[in-house]
Design a protein around this motif. Sequence first.
Motif, PDB file in Angstrom:
ATOM      1  N   MET A 153      62.313  39.100  32.549  1.00  0.00           N
ATOM      2  CA  MET A 153      62.860  39.957  33.590  1.00  0.00           C
ATOM      3  C   MET A 153      63.374  39.093  34.733  1.00  0.00           C
ATOM      4  N   ASN A 154      64.275  39.648  35.496  1.00  0.00           N
ATOM      5  CA  ASN A 154      64.884  38.904  36.591  1.00  0.00           C
ATOM      6  C   ASN A 154      65.164  39.851  37.752  1.00  0.00           C
ATOM      7  N   THR A 155      64.867  39.403  38.962  1.00  0.00           N
ATOM      8  CA  THR A 155      65.151  40.183  40.170  1.00  0.00           C
ATOM      9  C   THR A 155      66.020  39.353  41.102  1.00  0.00           C
ATOM     10  N   SER A 156      67.083  39.948  41.603  1.00  0.00           N
ATOM     11  CA  SER A 156      67.949  39.225  42.536  1.00  0.00           C
ATOM     12  C   SER A 156      68.314  40.121  43.709  1.00  0.00           C
ATOM     13  N   TYR A 157      68.629  39.483  44.825  1.00  0.00           N
ATOM     14  CA  TYR A 157      69.004  40.199  46.040  1.00  0.00           C
ATOM     15  C   TYR A 157      70.118  39.429  46.722  1.00  0.00           C
ATOM     16  N   GLN A 158      71.186  40.144  47.130  1.00  0.00           N
ATOM     17  CA  GLN A 158      72.316  39.528  47.811  1.00  0.00           C
ATOM     18  C   GLN A 158      72.710  40.382  49.009  1.00  0.00           C
ATOM     19  N   GLU A 159      73.260  39.723  50.020  1.00  0.00           N
ATOM     20  CA  GLU A 159      73.799  40.415  51.181  1.00  0.00           C
ATOM     21  C   GLU A 159      75.273  40.069  51.346  1.00  0.00           C
ATOM     22  N   PHE A 160      76.044  41.026  51.905  1.00  0.00           N
ATOM     23  CA  PHE A 160      77.482  40.853  52.077  1.00  0.00           C
ATOM     24  C   PHE A 160      77.878  41.342  53.471  1.00  0.00           C
ATOM     25  N   LYS A 161      78.751  40.590  54.119  1.00  0.00           N
ATOM     26  CA  LYS A 161      79.200  40.959  55.459  1.00  0.00           C
ATOM     27  C   LYS A 161      80.233  42.083  55.400  1.00  0.00           C
ATOM     28  N   ASP A 164      75.393  46.677  59.829  1.00  0.00           N
ATOM     29  CA  ASP A 164      74.630  45.440  59.913  1.00  0.00           C
ATOM     30  C   ASP A 164      74.951  44.546  58.717  1.00  0.00           C
ATOM     31  N   THR A 165      74.844  45.089  57.521  1.00  0.00           N
ATOM     32  CA  THR A 165      75.132  44.341  56.307  1.00  0.00           C
ATOM     33  C   THR A 165      75.210  45.300  55.126  1.00  0.00           C
ATOM     34  N   TYR A 166      75.800  44.842  54.033  1.00  0.00           N
ATOM     35  CA  TYR A 166      75.687  45.500  52.731  1.00  0.00           C
ATOM     36  C   TYR A 166      74.746  44.649  51.884  1.00  0.00           C
ATOM     37  N   TRP A 167      74.014  45.283  50.981  1.00  0.00           N
ATOM     38  CA  TRP A 167      73.137  44.498  50.121  1.00  0.00           C
ATOM     39  C   TRP A 167      73.102  45.069  48.704  1.00  0.00           C
ATOM     40  N   TRP A 214      58.006  50.112  46.735  1.00  0.00           N
ATOM     41  CA  TRP A 214      58.800  50.755  45.704  1.00  0.00           C
ATOM     42  C   TRP A 214      58.884  49.833  44.488  1.00  0.00           C
ATOM     43  N   LYS A 215      59.349  50.384  43.377  1.00  0.00           N
ATOM     44  CA  LYS A 215      59.479  49.593  42.148  1.00  0.00           C
ATOM     45  C   LYS A 215      60.618  50.143  41.303  1.00  0.00           C
ATOM     46  N   SER A 216      61.195  49.276  40.478  1.00  0.00           N
ATOM     47  CA  SER A 216      62.210  49.674  39.505  1.00  0.00           C
ATOM     48  C   SER A 216      61.545  49.833  38.145  1.00  0.00           C
ATOM     49  N   VAL A 217      62.079  50.729  37.337  1.00  0.00           N
ATOM     50  CA  VAL A 217      61.599  50.918  35.966  1.00  0.00           C
ATOM     51  C   VAL A 217      62.799  50.740  35.050  1.00  0.00           C
ATOM     52  N   GLY A 218      62.858  49.632  34.334  1.00  0.00           N
ATOM     53  CA  GLY A 218      64.027  49.329  33.528  1.00  0.00           C
ATOM     54  C   GLY A 218      65.131  48.736  34.390  1.00  0.00           C
ATOM     55  N   THR A 219      66.158  48.221  33.740  1.00  0.00           N
ATOM     56  CA  THR A 219      67.268  47.591  34.442  1.00  0.00           C
ATOM     57  C   THR A 219      67.960  48.571  35.383  1.00  0.00           C
ATOM     58  N   GLY A 220      68.227  48.139  36.582  1.00  0.00           N
ATOM     59  CA  GLY A 220      68.915  49.006  37.541  1.00  0.00           C
ATOM     60  C   GLY A 220      69.363  48.239  38.758  1.00  0.00           C
ATOM     61  N   ARG A 221      70.366  48.803  39.442  1.00  0.00           N
ATOM     62  CA  ARG A 221      70.904  48.181  40.655  1.00  0.00           C
ATOM     63  C   ARG A 221      70.892  49.190  41.796  1.00  0.00           C
ATOM     64  N   LYS A 222      70.534  48.711  42.979  1.00  0.00           N
ATOM     65  CA  LYS A 222      70.600  49.525  44.198  1.00  0.00           C
ATOM     66  C   LYS A 222      71.539  48.845  45.172  1.00  0.00           C
ATOM     67  N   PHE A 223      72.419  49.643  45.771  1.00  0.00           N
ATOM     68  CA  PHE A 223      73.348  49.138  46.788  1.00  0.00           C
ATOM     69  C   PHE A 223      73.023  49.824  48.099  1.00  0.00           C
ATOM     70  N   GLY A 224      72.955  49.035  49.173  1.00  0.00           N
ATOM     71  CA  GLY A 224      72.597  49.600  50.461  1.00  0.00           C
ATOM     72  C   GLY A 224      73.608  49.285  51.542  1.00  0.00           C
ATOM     73  N   ILE A 225      73.787  50.234  52.437  1.00  0.00           N
ATOM     74  CA  ILE A 225      74.592  50.052  53.642  1.00  0.00           C
ATOM     75  C   ILE A 225      73.629  50.144  54.819  1.00  0.00           C
ATOM     76  N   PHE A 237      61.483  40.698  48.819  1.00  0.00           N
ATOM     77  CA  PHE A 237      62.662  40.181  48.134  1.00  0.00           C
ATOM     78  C   PHE A 237      63.780  39.789  49.071  1.00  0.00           C
ATOM     79  N   ARG A 238      63.696  40.184  50.335  1.00  0.00           N
ATOM     80  CA  ARG A 238      64.821  39.997  51.239  1.00  0.00           C
ATOM     81  C   ARG A 238      65.108  38.520  51.462  1.00  0.00           C
ATOM     82  N   LYS A 239      66.337  38.116  51.194  1.00  0.00           N
ATOM     83  CA  LYS A 239      66.777  36.745  51.425  1.00  0.00           C
ATOM     84  C   LYS A 239      67.883  36.761  52.469  1.00  0.00           C
ATOM     85  N   TYR A 240      67.786  35.913  53.464  1.00  0.00           N
ATOM     86  CA  TYR A 240      68.761  35.941  54.554  1.00  0.00           C
ATOM     87  C   TYR A 240      69.920  34.989  54.272  1.00  0.00           C
TER      88      TYR A 240
END
Length: 281
Positions: free
Chosen positions: A1-9, A19-22, A82-93, A269-272
């Motif tokens: 399994m793999n978990t990743s987190y990214q932010e976008f201006k 503030d940011t997209y993630w 919170w937790k994910s069950v199976g592969t999934g992506r969340k996008f935040g504003i 998980f938050r990476k700046y």
Amino acid sequence: MNTSYQEFKPSAALQPYVDTYWLHHFETDSNEESPIQRCLPFGTLEMIFHLDDNLCHVLMNNNWQKLPQAFFVGLYRDSVQWKSVGTGRKFGIQLKPESLLQLFNVPVASLFNDFTDLENVFGKTINRLVEKMHGLQDIKAVIEAAEAFLLARLKNLNDERNYLFEATRLIRQSKGNLSIESLSDHLYISKRQLERSFKDNYGTTPKMYQRIIRFRNAYEYFHQTSTAPSWLDISYNFGYSDQAHFIRDFKEFTNDVPTVVFYDTGQFFRKYTSWGIHMSC
């Protein structure tokens, strides 16, 4: 399994409001559950979209509940598991608190420390955006859809001078180190009037928002370091009266002491790091 987190201006036109997209991505070959993740209070509002069919679960009243396809999060003072069950992506504003009033004229007092389906905040028209984002694989396309939605609101912008908006921005600019008394004096309003306006529109007090912003700045500072910093130095540099005051506030917002949070790379998980997708206006 793999978990990743990214932010976008956000684009330049939206930076005063966003503030940011993630993007948070949990990938697994089965219906395996992700490690439990913890979101901390950072003084922003959130519009969150599941981009796939697998919906995350949130811990509410000691029970795991499935989240809506898309939901809105008000200002928080508590950490959320919170937790994910199976592969999934969340996008935040991530929106600055005053932005919802400026762009949509919607107060969020009733959603302090709470969340709800996006439709309950924006009406059924928001479902067009939810449907447009669902299934998109290219994060640039997801951000473009979000930007188009938000940029369209600029024509309805409430840009009149407003002491609530100014107070919120000043608290952020001072990194939470401007006293409420000084803030009231600067804006030529009474402390009681300022507190009432915060409570009516955000659901909390300017003092609580100030404490959240101060915590966020201290957290972001040490979260970027590779070795554990001096908590005494952080206490001094971020305006806490002493180390005990810093640790007390930190435990209130995270339910843990700073050292535990610093070394726990599984839940937080938050990476700046902002990634290089530049959006045009």
